[in-house]
Design an enzyme around this catalytic site. Structure first.
Site, short mmCIF file in Angstrom:
data_model
loop_
_atom_site.label_atom_id
_atom_site.label_comp_id
_atom_site.label_asym_id
_atom_site.label_seq_id
_atom_site.Cartn_x
_atom_site.Cartn_y
_atom_site.Cartn_z
N HIS A 1 22.11 88.06 98.71
CA HIS A 1 21.51 88.26 99.97
C HIS A 1 22.63 87.72 101.22
CE1 HIS A 1 19.77 84.54 100.29
NE2 HIS A 1 19.56 84.61 101.69
C1 UD1 Z 1 17.74 85.32 106.84
C2 UD1 Z 1 18.47 84.18 107.24
C3 UD1 Z 1 18.91 83.71 105.94
C4 UD1 Z 1 18.06 83.36 104.82
C5 UD1 Z 1 17.62 84.72 104.68
C6 UD1 Z 1 16.25 84.44 103.67
C7 UD1 Z 1 19.22 84.13 109.64
C8 UD1 Z 1 20.42 84.25 110.45
N1 UD1 Z 1 19.40 84.09 108.22
O1 UD1 Z 1 18.94 86.29 106.56
O2 UD1 Z 1 19.44 82.29 106.21
O3 UD1 Z 1 18.74 83.07 103.78
O4 UD1 Z 1 16.76 85.30 105.70
O5 UD1 Z 1 15.99 85.71 102.95
O6 UD1 Z 1 18.01 83.70 110.01
N2 UD1 Z 1 15.15 93.37 106.28
C9 UD1 Z 1 14.06 94.28 105.70
N3 UD1 Z 1 12.75 93.84 105.75
C10 UD1 Z 1 12.54 92.35 105.92
C11 UD1 Z 1 13.50 91.70 106.42
C12 UD1 Z 1 14.60 92.08 106.48
O7 UD1 Z 1 14.47 95.25 105.33
O8 UD1 Z 1 11.01 92.21 105.71
C13 UD1 Z 1 16.26 93.85 106.28
C14 UD1 Z 1 16.73 94.42 107.49
O9 UD1 Z 1 17.59 95.53 107.51
C15 UD1 Z 1 17.60 93.30 108.23
C16 UD1 Z 1 18.19 92.67 107.12
O10 UD1 Z 1 17.12 92.62 106.05
O11 UD1 Z 1 18.50 93.91 109.42
C17 UD1 Z 1 18.41 91.19 107.35
O12 UD1 Z 1 17.42 90.68 107.68
P1 UD1 Z 1 17.29 89.00 108.61
O13 UD1 Z 1 16.23 88.52 109.03
O14 UD1 Z 1 17.98 89.43 110.09
O15 UD1 Z 1 18.53 88.24 107.90
P2 UD1 Z 1 18.55 87.83 106.33
O16 UD1 Z 1 19.71 88.57 105.67
O17 UD1 Z 1 17.10 88.39 105.67
N1 UDP Z 2 12.29 84.17 96.29
C1 UDP Z 2 11.04 84.95 95.87
N2 UDP Z 2 11.21 86.21 95.53
C2 UDP Z 2 12.56 86.59 95.56
C3 UDP Z 2 13.55 85.99 95.81
C4 UDP Z 2 13.47 84.74 96.13
O1 UDP Z 2 9.92 84.37 95.91
O2 UDP Z 2 12.40 87.98 95.01
C5 UDP Z 2 11.91 82.67 96.63
C6 UDP Z 2 12.85 81.79 95.75
O3 UDP Z 2 12.06 81.22 94.47
C7 UDP Z 2 12.99 80.68 97.00
C8 UDP Z 2 13.11 81.40 98.30
O4 UDP Z 2 12.65 82.54 97.91
O5 UDP Z 2 11.96 80.00 96.98
C9 UDP Z 2 14.45 81.51 98.59
O6 UDP Z 2 14.86 82.49 99.47
P1 UDP Z 2 16.15 83.43 99.92
O7 UDP Z 2 16.76 83.41 98.49
O8 UDP Z 2 15.77 84.55 100.77
O9 UDP Z 2 16.72 82.49 100.97
P2 UDP Z 2 17.61 81.07 101.12
O10 UDP Z 2 16.88 80.17 100.38
O11 UDP Z 2 19.00 81.25 100.47
O12 UDP Z 2 17.67 80.80 102.63
#
Ligand code: UD1
Ligand code: UDP
Length: 382
Positions: free
Chosen positions: A219
């Site tokens: 991601h």
């Molecule tokens: C964010 C965090 C990242 C973290 C990740 C965990 C920042 C800058 N990044 O990244 O550090 O590892 O969360 O998962 O804060 N979207 C949906 N539904 C949702 C949420 C997101 O469709 O419920 C899609 C949207 O298209 C959105 C994209 O995901 O634009 C990115 O979401 P965003 O929260 O901006 O960043 P992440 O890539 O999720």
């Molecule tokens: N996780 C989850 N379901 C998923 C993918 C990840 O519950 O489908 C959990 C995972 O076990 C961990 C956390 O989400 O506890 C990690 O989040 P993510 O990978 O989104 O973000 P990051 O840790 O890189 O910020």
């Protein structure tokens, strides 16, 4: 009784916050009252609500519904909302997790009105400022009053940035206190590990056998948004699955799900869809994810949290990034960094498929980091 204001927004923060909410409920309910603010950064049911239900986290007192937009706009919306709540609730401190835009928003809003910031997961560094997370974590650390690092290397990073080991109370953002205290995510993995296998059917539902499949997650923004990288990653998965006849299960973050059809070549996209060994599913709950991690033969991920959970459950991990903040995992040989490089990924897979007696030393505390953190907050924040 003190009041703490917890800010969460992204999936991993909701999960991390479960450990502290549990410690407050079980050990500090007479001393600490927690007010929870959800920024709304993640909002799909399987990216947010599922964790509240499953992990017993109290429902948020506020939801800012910031949603998805550009970094600046998203963070600004959150800052405005958090400031308003801070002024109304007048908590003794704000508690922030990790390195997302929700973390940064909380740090800016609180520090500007001199509300003490408690940063959980302080000190981690990738030394790569092109990651939005690196900016968020550095800025948050430098306005924090109590900084809790889960690792020794994180603690050492803080020392190198000028934080002092011997500051004396009263602590403030001008005189902060730093800790190496273990990882609240480890607390959760220990606490939920057993229930994960008992209470989920994810393995059966997907016909997965113990130690006979790979768990993958992707991601990170540079992996999803750069077509060359995304193609290299999926080409590697495709090849490993076909050549080794091993299943790969991939609970896909919505960001990646949206970009897969856009950034993968049509040929590769179709080939992945036709590959019976690759199973792409929607994001799963934490218990389901834990069950997958506990039973996988190997984990391939660009997630920070998933790297560590692989380690907690003694699974080798291929890190699909050019660096990691969790350097200990690589140092002890349980993880390999491959970036989005097909050759390195396949080499790492072959290495781990043959490796015996990998070492997974105790590096992340004793499963009680959240209780320790609550105790320190009570000692020093009034
Ligand atoms: C964010 C965090 C990242 C973290 C990740 C965990 C920042 C800058 N990044 O990244 O550090 O590892 O969360 O998962 O804060 N979207 C949906 N539904 C949702 C949420 C997101 O469709 O419920 C899609 C949207 O298209 C959105 C994209 O995901 O634009 C990115 O979401 P965003 O929260 O901006 O960043 P992440 O890539 O999720
Ligand atoms: N996780 C989850 N379901 C998923 C993918 C990840 O519950 O489908 C959990 C995972 O076990 C961990 C956390 O989400 O506890 C990690 O989040 P993510 O990978 O989104 O973000 P990051 O840790 O890189 O910020």
């Amino acid at each position: 009784m003190i009041k703490i204001l917890t800010v969460i927004g992204a999936r991993p923060q909701i999960i991390k916050a479960a450990a502290l909410s549990r410690a407050v409920k079980n050990n500090y309910s007479d001393d600490i009252r927690e007010v929870i603010v959800h920024t709304g950064q993640h909002y799909d049911e399987n990216m947010s609500k599922v964790f509240f239900d499953e992990l017993g986290i109290p429902n948020p007192d506020y939801n800012l519904n910031a949603g998805s937009c550009s970094h600046g706009r998203q963070t600004a919306l959150m800052i405005e909302g958090i400031e308003e709540i801070l002024l109304k609730e007048k908590p003794n401190c704000i508690v922030l997790y990790g390195d997302t835009n929700s973390t940064l928003a909380g740090a800016v809003a609180a520090s500007k009105i001199q509300s003490p910031v408690i940063h959980i997961e302080a000190g981690l560094r990738s030394f790569n400022k092109s990651m939005p997370e690196e900016i968020n974590r550095i800025l948050c650390d430098h306005v924090s009053t109590l900084l809790f690092s889960p690792t020794k290397s994180g603690y050492d990073n803080l020392l190198k940035e000028g934080f002092k080991e011997n500051n004396q109370p009263p602590y403030s953002f001008n005189n902060p206190k730093i800790y190496h205290c273990g990882d609240v995510m480890y607390d959760n993995s220990l606490y939920f590990g057993e229930a994960a296998e008992k209470n989920t059917t994810i393995l059966k539902d997907n016909n997965l056998l113990k130690n006979d499949f790979i768990l993958a997650t992707i991601h990170r923004n540079n992996n999803t948004d750069e077509p060359l990288r995304l193609n290299a990653l999926f080409k590697s998965l495709n090849k490993i699955a076909l050549e080794n006849k091993i299943k790969i299960i991939l609970p896909l973050h919505p960001r990646t799900a949206k970009l897969l059809p856009v950034n993968l070549s049509t040929e590769l996209y179709n080939s992945i869809k036709e590959n019976d060994y690759i199973k792409i599913i929607a994001p799963v709950s934490f218990l389901e994810m834990t069950a997958l991690e506990k039973n996988a033969a190997l984990v391939m991920t660009d997630s920070g949290g998933v790297q560590k959970e692989a380690f907690y459950f003694q699974k080798p991990c291929i890190i699909l990034r050019s660096e990691t903040e969790w350097v200990e995992l690589v140092k002890c040989g349980a993880a390999k960094i491959t970036d989005a490089d097909e050759t390195k990924i396949i080499e790492a897979y072959n290495y781990f498929a043959a490796a015996k007696n990998l070492l997974f030393p105790d590096l992340f505390g004793d499963g009680r980091a959240a209780e320790f953190i609550c105790g320190e907050i009570l000692k020093y924040i009034s």
